[in-house]
Scaffold this motif. Structure first.
Motif, PDB file in Angstrom:
ATOM      1  N   VAL A   1       0.833  -1.212   0.000  1.00 11.44           N
ATOM      2  CA  VAL A   1       0.000   0.000   0.000  1.00 11.44           C
ATOM      3  C   VAL A   1       0.872   1.268   0.000  1.00 11.44           C
ATOM      4  CG1 VAL A   1      -1.921  -1.179   1.121  1.00 11.44           C
ATOM      5  CG2 VAL A   1      -0.259   0.041   2.522  1.00 11.44           C
ATOM      6  N   SER A   2       2.110   1.119  -0.420  1.00  6.90           N
ATOM      7  CA  SER A   2       3.055   2.245  -0.363  1.00  6.90           C
ATOM      8  C   SER A   2       2.600   3.464  -1.158  1.00  6.90           C
ATOM      9  CB  SER A   2       4.428   1.797  -0.880  1.00  6.90           C
ATOM     10  OG  SER A   2       4.902   0.709  -0.140  1.00  6.90           O
ATOM     11  N   LYS A   3       1.817   3.224  -2.231  1.00  4.17           N
ATOM     12  CA  LYS A   3       1.400   4.350  -3.070  1.00  4.17           C
ATOM     13  C   LYS A   3       0.414   5.274  -2.371  1.00  4.17           C
ATOM     14  CE  LYS A   3       2.108   2.549  -7.725  1.00  4.17           C
ATOM     15  NZ  LYS A   3       1.447   1.866  -8.839  1.00  4.17           N
ATOM     16  N   SER A   4      -0.205   4.782  -1.320  1.00  7.69           N
ATOM     17  CA  SER A   4      -1.153   5.604  -0.576  1.00  7.69           C
ATOM     18  C   SER A   4      -0.395   6.398   0.492  1.00  7.69           C
ATOM     19  CB  SER A   4      -2.213   4.708   0.077  1.00  7.69           C
ATOM     20  OG  SER A   4      -2.959   5.458   1.017  1.00  7.69           O
ATOM     21  N   ASP A   5      -0.262   7.711   0.248  1.00  5.66           N
ATOM     22  CA  ASP A   5       0.494   8.534   1.202  1.00  5.66           C
ATOM     23  C   ASP A   5      -0.126   8.510   2.596  1.00  5.66           C
ATOM     24  OD1 ASP A   5       2.436   9.298  -0.576  1.00  5.66           O
ATOM     25  OD2 ASP A   5       1.291  11.049  -1.278  1.00  5.66           O
ATOM     26  N   ASP A   6      -1.461   8.392   2.651  1.00  3.69           N
ATOM     27  CA  ASP A   6      -2.125   8.492   3.949  1.00  3.69           C
ATOM     28  C   ASP A   6      -2.575   7.136   4.499  1.00  3.69           C
ATOM     29  OD1 ASP A   6      -4.037   8.084   2.077  1.00  3.69           O
ATOM     30  OD2 ASP A   6      -5.326   9.763   2.666  1.00  3.69           O
ATOM     31  N   ALA A   7      -1.947   6.045   4.010  1.00  3.05           N
ATOM     32  CA  ALA A   7      -2.322   4.709   4.518  1.00  3.05           C
ATOM     33  C   ALA A   7      -2.206   4.609   6.035  1.00  3.05           C
ATOM     34  CB  ALA A   7      -1.484   3.631   3.836  1.00  3.05           C
ATOM     35  N   PRO A   8      -1.146   5.161   6.669  1.00  3.00           N
ATOM     36  CA  PRO A   8      -1.073   5.057   8.141  1.00  3.00           C
ATOM     37  C   PRO A   8      -2.282   5.684   8.835  1.00  3.00           C
ATOM     38  CG  PRO A   8       1.052   5.681   7.250  1.00  3.00           C
ATOM     39  CD  PRO A   8       0.075   5.767   6.105  1.00  3.00           C
ATOM     40  N   GLU A   9      -2.792   6.788   8.288  1.00  2.00           N
ATOM     41  CA  GLU A   9      -3.962   7.432   8.909  1.00  2.00           C
ATOM     42  C   GLU A   9      -5.231   6.637   8.598  1.00  2.00           C
ATOM     43  OE1 GLU A   9      -1.803   9.727   6.849  1.00  2.00           O
ATOM     44  OE2 GLU A   9      -0.661   9.574   8.694  1.00  2.00           O
ATOM     45  N   VAL A  10      -5.375   6.225   7.326  1.00  2.00           N
ATOM     46  CA  VAL A  10      -6.586   5.490   6.927  1.00  2.00           C
ATOM     47  C   VAL A  10      -6.718   4.192   7.720  1.00  2.00           C
ATOM     48  CG1 VAL A  10      -7.735   4.319   5.002  1.00  2.00           C
ATOM     49  CG2 VAL A  10      -6.547   6.494   4.602  1.00  2.00           C
ATOM     50  N   LEU A  11      -5.568   3.558   8.019  1.00  2.00           N
ATOM     51  CA  LEU A  11      -5.600   2.249   8.686  1.00  2.00           C
ATOM     52  C   LEU A  11      -5.323   2.337  10.196  1.00  2.00           C
ATOM     53  CD1 LEU A  11      -3.759   0.097   5.986  1.00  2.00           C
ATOM     54  CD2 LEU A  11      -6.207   0.495   6.271  1.00  2.00           C
ATOM     55  N   ALA A  12      -5.318   3.546  10.725  1.00  2.00           N
ATOM     56  CA  ALA A  12      -4.960   3.725  12.145  1.00  2.00           C
ATOM     57  C   ALA A  12      -5.875   2.941  13.077  1.00  2.00           C
ATOM     58  CB  ALA A  12      -4.989   5.217  12.505  1.00  2.00           C
ATOM     59  N   GLN A  13      -7.139   2.749  12.665  1.00  2.00           N
ATOM     60  CA  GLN A  13      -8.069   2.002  13.534  1.00  2.00           C
ATOM     61  C   GLN A  13      -7.712   0.518  13.616  1.00  2.00           C
ATOM     62  OE1 GLN A  13     -12.064   1.349  11.712  1.00  2.00           O
ATOM     63  NE2 GLN A  13     -11.258   2.551  10.008  1.00  2.00           N
ATOM     64  N   TYR A  14      -6.918   0.037  12.649  1.00  2.00           N
ATOM     65  CA  TYR A  14      -6.542  -1.387  12.643  1.00  2.00           C
ATOM     66  C   TYR A  14      -5.205  -1.638  13.347  1.00  2.00           C
ATOM     67  CZ  TYR A  14     -10.168  -1.541   9.094  1.00  2.00           C
ATOM     68  OH  TYR A  14     -11.352  -1.418   8.442  1.00  2.00           O
ATOM     69  N   GLY A  15      -4.315  -0.671  13.256  1.00  2.00           N
ATOM     70  CA  GLY A  15      -3.001  -0.857  13.850  1.00  2.00           C
ATOM     71  C   GLY A  15      -2.052   0.215  13.375  1.00  2.00           C
TER      72      GLY A  15
END
Ligand SMILES: [Zn+2]
Length: 296
Positions: free
Chosen positions: A83-97
């Protein structure tokens, strides 16, 4: 069993080209996302692998990102997704980990999850580094559920690489050799190691590396165990090398310092009880090589 081994997944290589099976599997999959080679983990104090669902994958908007079928845990399919292409993956997935670097996280990760994440990271890393055909230079394409890449121009098939490396604890009677590489921090001591070269056996590579780096001659080399080491895609082959002389001749371009330690000193190094010196982390095979020798 060593950390990074003991992967519970049944890899089901026979299903990697089975399109209906893969479609059905992905619909109910646990997807392990990797963001810039960091793995998604959750929990405390013991970390577990965090997974997302196919619906969450849609929300990330990473079309064409490498997706790899890792295998089945009983009936549950596992996939890895870059998912590296998604700059905001850490924020989008914050609820999971949260995304963490695997080597550091390995110390507190549940053992079976560490093995699965090791497989996932090695595969995603391999895809990230093999976008072009080494035979003709054309862009390669992902195939067979991420288990290989193919070249559309020359039809060459490329499979994930594992690079074998030897890691040796040299011993001379009642002392063992621990060294500090020039690239390591000033307090860190561990076993010597190096990659196998073409046309070399494990025993020959171990003896060569010891002689090149420390000037010691191995009289015999004995296999200990091996460990997948996905940084990025190595297999560490652990050996004991018995030497008859403690005379050292260090290669200053590789080795900053090396010391022969007694079993008591090596034990103290592993236990963090030597001031100004620390040993390998407990998830590395080096720790287990030294520990095994100390225990006799
Ligand atoms: Zn090609």
């Amino acid at each position: 069993m060593l950390p990074f081994t003991g992967n519970p997944l049944d890899r089901r290589a026979d299903k990697r080209a089975d399109i209906p099976f893969l479609a059905e599997a992905f619909a109910k999959a646990r997807v392990l996302p990797l963001w810039r080679l960091n793995v998604l983990v959750t929990g405390a104090p013991v970390l577990k692998a965090a997974y997302i669902t196919p619906e969450t994958v849609q929300a990330l908007s990473v079309p064409g990102a490498p997706l790899v079928f890792l295998g089945l845990d009983e009936e549950t399919p596992y996939f890895a997704l870059d998912v590296s292409k998604s700059d905001d993956a850490p924020e989008v997935l914050a609820q999971y980990g949260e995304f963490r670097e695997l080597r550091a996280a390995s110390l507190v990760l549940r053992r079976r999850d560490l093995a699965v994440l090791s497989q996932a990271k090695a595969m995603i890393d391999w895809h990230a580094r093999h976008g072009f055909c080494p035979r003709c230079g054309a862009k390669t394409e992902i195939a067979d559920a991420g288990s290989k890449r193919v070249c559309p121009l020359c039809a060459a098939e490329h499979f994930p690489r594992t690079d074998p490396a030897v890691i040796m604890l040299a011993t001379c009677g009642e002392r063992c050799l621990l060294a500090r590489n020039v690239n390591w921090t000033a307090d860190f001591y561990s076993c010597l190691a190096g990659f196998l070269e073409p046309g070399e056996s494990i025993e020959e590579a171990a003896a060569r590396e010891l002689y090149e780096e420390a000037g010691v001659v191995a009289d015999s080399v004995r296999y200990f165990a091996s460990q997948p080491w996905p940084f990025p895609g190595a297999l560490m082959i652990g050996c004991y090398a018995e030497c008859s002389s403690e005379v050292l001749k260090l290669d200053p371009s590789e080795i900053a310092d090396a010391v022969w330690m007694t079993r008591e000193e090596a034990r103290a190094l592993l236990d963090g009880k030597i001031e100004g010196r620390r040993g390998p982390m407990k998830t590395a095979i080096a720790w287990h090589l030294i520990d095994g020798w100390v225990r006799g």
